[in-house]
Enzyme design. Structure first.
Site, short mmCIF file in Angstrom:
data_model
loop_
_atom_site.label_atom_id
_atom_site.label_comp_id
_atom_site.label_asym_id
_atom_site.label_seq_id
_atom_site.Cartn_x
_atom_site.Cartn_y
_atom_site.Cartn_z
N THR A 141 -9.40 0.58 4.51
CA THR A 141 -9.12 -0.10 3.24
C THR A 141 -8.38 -1.42 3.46
O THR A 141 -8.77 -2.47 2.95
CB THR A 141 -8.29 0.81 2.31
OG1 THR A 141 -9.00 2.04 2.13
CG2 THR A 141 -8.04 0.15 0.97
N LEU A 142 -7.31 -1.36 4.24
CA LEU A 142 -6.52 -2.58 4.42
C LEU A 142 -7.26 -3.63 5.23
O LEU A 142 -7.11 -4.84 4.97
CB LEU A 142 -5.17 -2.24 5.08
CG LEU A 142 -4.06 -1.97 4.08
CD1 LEU A 142 -2.82 -1.43 4.78
CD2 LEU A 142 -3.70 -3.24 3.30
N ASP B 93 -4.05 4.80 6.67
CA ASP B 93 -4.61 5.96 7.38
C ASP B 93 -5.55 5.42 8.46
O ASP B 93 -5.09 4.97 9.52
CB ASP B 93 -5.32 6.83 6.34
CG ASP B 93 -5.74 8.19 6.87
OD1 ASP B 93 -6.15 8.27 8.04
OD2 ASP B 93 -5.69 9.17 6.13
N ARG C 48 0.19 12.47 -8.38
CA ARG C 48 0.76 11.14 -8.11
C ARG C 48 2.19 11.03 -8.64
O ARG C 48 2.99 10.25 -8.13
CB ARG C 48 -0.09 10.05 -8.78
CG ARG C 48 -1.49 9.87 -8.21
CD ARG C 48 -2.10 8.57 -8.71
NE ARG C 48 -3.54 8.53 -8.58
CZ ARG C 48 -4.19 8.12 -7.51
NH1 ARG C 48 -3.52 7.75 -6.44
NH2 ARG C 48 -5.51 8.07 -7.49
N GLY D 255 -7.15 2.71 8.27
CA GLY D 255 -7.05 1.25 8.25
C GLY D 255 -8.28 0.59 7.64
O GLY D 255 -8.33 -0.63 7.50
N GLU E 191 0.84 -1.20 0.00
CA GLU E 191 0.00 0.00 0.00
C GLU E 191 0.87 1.25 0.00
O GLU E 191 2.02 1.23 0.46
CB GLU E 191 -0.88 0.02 1.25
CG GLU E 191 -2.28 -0.49 1.04
CD GLU E 191 -3.19 0.51 0.32
OE1 GLU E 191 -2.68 1.41 -0.38
OE2 GLU E 191 -4.41 0.38 0.46
N ASP E 192 0.30 2.34 -0.47
CA ASP E 192 1.02 3.62 -0.39
C ASP E 192 0.86 4.24 0.99
O ASP E 192 1.82 4.77 1.54
CB ASP E 192 0.55 4.60 -1.48
CG ASP E 192 -0.93 4.87 -1.43
OD1 ASP E 192 -1.70 3.99 -1.00
OD2 ASP E 192 -1.34 5.98 -1.83
N ASP F 269 -2.34 11.15 -4.27
CA ASP F 269 -2.97 12.18 -5.11
C ASP F 269 -3.86 13.13 -4.32
O ASP F 269 -4.20 12.89 -3.17
CB ASP F 269 -3.85 11.50 -6.17
CG ASP F 269 -5.12 10.91 -5.56
OD1 ASP F 269 -5.01 10.15 -4.56
OD2 ASP F 269 -6.22 11.22 -6.06
#
Ligand code: PRP
Length: 185
Positions: free
Chosen positions: A110-111, A106, A168, A108, A102-103, A162
């Site tokens: 999404t992960l 934050d 990006r 958490g 992952e980039d 982004d």
């Protein structure tokens, strides 16, 4: 910080040189940890594109790559409140050693969603590698095995991150000066 295009960047938080150095440290560590295991490294698009491309080239062992597309942000800096997985890996993860790349981590959200979806396939192991970690923002517990940098709650852009789809391709991580800051992605 080179002209009008990136004039919104008020401060370079992580330089290109610092990125290169840290990515190579992470790559060496992953190569040591996964020697002889042919892991599958899965990049989370779009944000992880720069980190993923650099990281896999810094891991000098046999491995496979795949991608997932996850999105929780719109054109602004606030969460949309829901994680959309619009593309899933084509590789079967059953019995595989999987590393999600992952980039930024934050809240958490999404992960934790990705981990749940991947765990349904019964991988042999599942590890998280995030370039940036805004640990102060965490709302969902996420086990992080590899972390590039822990950063304060600044809104940052560049190296894959982004704002409204732009920035990006900045080769560094910079602090964007927004009118309101709530979440990053
Ligand atoms: C960003 C980032 C992570 C996620 C982190 O993705 O790439 O996937 O947000 O935030 P969280 O921990 O609060 O869930 P985004 O939705 O902006 O999509 P992108 O990767 O296409 O930029």
């Amino acid at each position: 910080m080179t002209g009008e295009w990136d004039a919104c960047v008020k401060k370079i938080e992580i330089t290109q040189a610092e990125i290169v150095s840290r990515v190579h440290e992470l790559g060496a560590q992953i190569a040591t940890d996964y020697a002889g295991r042919n892991p599958v490294m899965i990049g989370a698009l779009k944000g992880a594109m720069c980190f993923f491309a650099d990281l896999v080239r810094a891991v000098p062992i046999p491995l496979e790559v795949d991608f997932i597309t996850a999105s929780s942000y719109g054109a602004g800096t606030s969460s949309q409140g829901e994680v959309t997985l619009s593309h899933l890996p084509e590789t079967s993860l059953k019995g595989r050693d999987v590393i999600i790349v992952e980039d930024i981590l934050d809240t958490g959200h999404t992960l934790s969603r990705i981990l749940a979806v991947f765990n349904e396939q019964s991988p042999a192991s599942l590890a998280v590698c995030t370039f940036l970690d805004k640990s102060s923002r965490r709302e969902y517990a996420v086990p992080v095995r590899y972390r590039g940098f822990d950063i304060p709650d600044y809104f940052v852009v560049g190296y894959g991150l982004d704002l409204g789809g732009v920035y990006r391709n900045l080769p560094y991580v910079g602090v964007y000066e927004p009118e309101e800051t709530s979440k990053n992605g």
